[in-house]
Write a protein that holds these residues in place. Structure first.
Motif, PDB file in Angstrom:
ATOM      1  N   LEU A 109       0.750  -1.262  -0.091  1.00 33.44           N
ATOM      2  CA  LEU A 109      -0.038  -0.032   0.155  1.00 33.44           C
ATOM      3  C   LEU A 109       0.937   1.171   0.043  1.00 33.44           C
ATOM      4  N   SER A 110       1.845   1.226   0.937  1.00 32.55           N
ATOM      5  CA  SER A 110       2.711   2.352   0.931  1.00 32.55           C
ATOM      6  C   SER A 110       3.449   2.649  -0.572  1.00 32.55           C
ATOM      7  N   GLY A 111       3.675   1.499  -1.295  1.00 35.86           N
ATOM      8  CA  GLY A 111       4.542   1.742  -2.647  1.00 35.86           C
ATOM      9  C   GLY A 111       3.306   2.258  -3.508  1.00 35.86           C
ATOM     10  N   LEU A 112       2.022   1.876  -3.557  1.00 39.64           N
ATOM     11  CA  LEU A 112       0.891   2.476  -4.378  1.00 39.64           C
ATOM     12  C   LEU A 112       0.739   3.895  -4.008  1.00 39.64           C
ATOM     13  N   LEU A 113       0.798   4.291  -2.639  1.00 41.33           N
ATOM     14  CA  LEU A 113       0.391   5.807  -2.404  1.00 41.33           C
ATOM     15  C   LEU A 113       1.844   6.549  -2.551  1.00 41.33           C
ATOM     16  N   GLY A 114       2.994   5.921  -2.473  1.00 47.41           N
ATOM     17  CA  GLY A 114       4.175   6.754  -2.614  1.00 47.41           C
ATOM     18  C   GLY A 114       4.611   7.607  -1.282  1.00 47.41           C
ATOM     19  N   HIS A 115       4.254   6.889  -0.416  1.00 46.65           N
ATOM     20  CA  HIS A 115       4.625   7.576   1.006  1.00 46.65           C
ATOM     21  C   HIS A 115       4.418   6.725   1.913  1.00 46.65           C
ATOM     22  N   PRO A 116       4.863   6.603   3.257  1.00 49.74           N
ATOM     23  CA  PRO A 116       4.892   5.770   4.639  1.00 49.74           C
ATOM     24  C   PRO A 116       3.420   6.078   4.976  1.00 49.74           C
ATOM     25  N   LEU A 117       2.875   4.910   5.593  1.00 51.86           N
ATOM     26  CA  LEU A 117       1.289   4.965   6.390  1.00 51.86           C
ATOM     27  C   LEU A 117       1.417   5.927   7.545  1.00 51.86           C
ATOM     28  N   ASN A 118       0.633   6.501   7.639  1.00 52.03           N
ATOM     29  CA  ASN A 118       0.434   7.435   8.900  1.00 52.03           C
ATOM     30  C   ASN A 118      -0.474   6.823   9.782  1.00 52.03           C
TER      31      ASN A 118
END
Length: 300
Positions: A134-143
């Motif tokens: 998911l982080s890869g799809l979003l382009g940032h670490p999960l918060n």
């Protein structure tokens, strides 16, 4: 010792303690209770591990209550094959029957009531791997932790696609396919399952994912478009385009509808009209409209 690769019957038992001990090893410590103390207990468990995804077939006879507390490090998808389970995860509650699956998220209190004789296909997915995807799809670490809607329709759309993918891989395992001895094939299977889940099943990052734009069209849509563009002057039929794409006409139509908003044949027509317009704007005075239209495959 880690179980070997392959779908095999891990155990079947009429002993409650044995079932609790065996399943705790693969999932997490949990309580199993039989509301009717006079009922005979039976459980069977079939299992295959493919990297960070495990496929299991679980059966309990009679009414059984399973309480693992909170799942610690994995997501658990349940798809009943027959029978009924009532699944509670956090504040959500679903009566799960064939066609209505569930996905339980870590960090939430879970309880599953199995009724009568029930069989379920269960998919276990590593939490770190899914959140990394998911982080890869979003382009940032999960918060914040990834949490899914509990109820999952497995009769249409994403849920049906996920079910078909799991069924296909299970069949490959039963046939001892050489594909499943390939780390690359297993990695691609993991990525497919995780991507299907993240793009199809509602969760607390769904809105953000959708704001990033539509997902990339699958290979067969792009392959069909390349064929259409290269054959724009020819009299093509849907079967010609489907054959060139490598999938069925039905799959191709659905792919174009979802990712392009038009059918393959409408895409071909639009491309021809673009060429006609360009020739009308740039063509010589000797060209007639009829000649230009015929040149690009319009017969009327």
């Amino acid at each position: 010792m880690a179980p070997p690769l392959g779908l095999y019957k891990l155990f079947e038992t009429k002993e409650l303690d044995e079932a609790r001990e065996q399943i705790s090893r693969l999932f997490c410590p949990h309580q199993i209770e039989i509301p009717d103390l006079g009922q005979q207990f039976y459980a069977s468990f079939t299992y295959a591990k493919l990297g960070n995804v495990s496929i299991c077939y679980v059966r309990y006879d009679g009414n059984v209550l399973i309480d693992p507390g909170e799942l610690k490090s994995f997501y658990l998808i349940g798809m009943p094959l027959n029978g009924t389970t009532v699944v509670t995860c956090g504040q959500q509650n679903v009566v799960s029957t064939p066609g209505i699956g569930t996905i339980q998220s870590p960090g939430q209190a879970v309880r599953v009531d199995w009724h009568d004789t029930c069989e379920k296909m269960v998919i276990k997915i590593c939490q770190k791997s899914l959140q990394r995807r998911l982080s890869g799809l979003l382009g940032h670490p999960l918060n914040r932790p990834l949490e899914f809607q509990l109820e999952m329709d497995t009769t249409a759309g994403f849920g049906a696609s996920l079910r078909h993918a799991i069924d296909a891989v299970s069949q490959e395992i039963r046939q001892q396919s050489c594909l499943l001895s390939s780390p690359m094939a297993i990695s691609q299977f993991e990525e497919m399952i995780m991507t299907l889940l993240l793009l199809g099943q509602p969760h607390n990052y769904t809105t953000e994912l959708r704001q990033l734009g539509a997902p990339v069209a699958p290979y067969y849509v792009k392959r069909a478009e390349e064929f259409i563009f290269a054959s724009v002057k020819k009299q093509l039929k849907l079967g010609d385009v489907a054959e060139a794409s490598g999938v069925s006409g039905r799959t191709l139509l659905e792919g174009f509808r979802r990712f392009r908003g038009v059918s393959p044949m409408k895409s071909l027509r639009h491309k021809r009209l673009e060429h006609v317009r360009a020739d009308l704007l740039l063509g010589s005075f000797d060209d007639t409209v009829t000649e230009i239209a015929l040149r690009w495959g319009f017969l009327h």
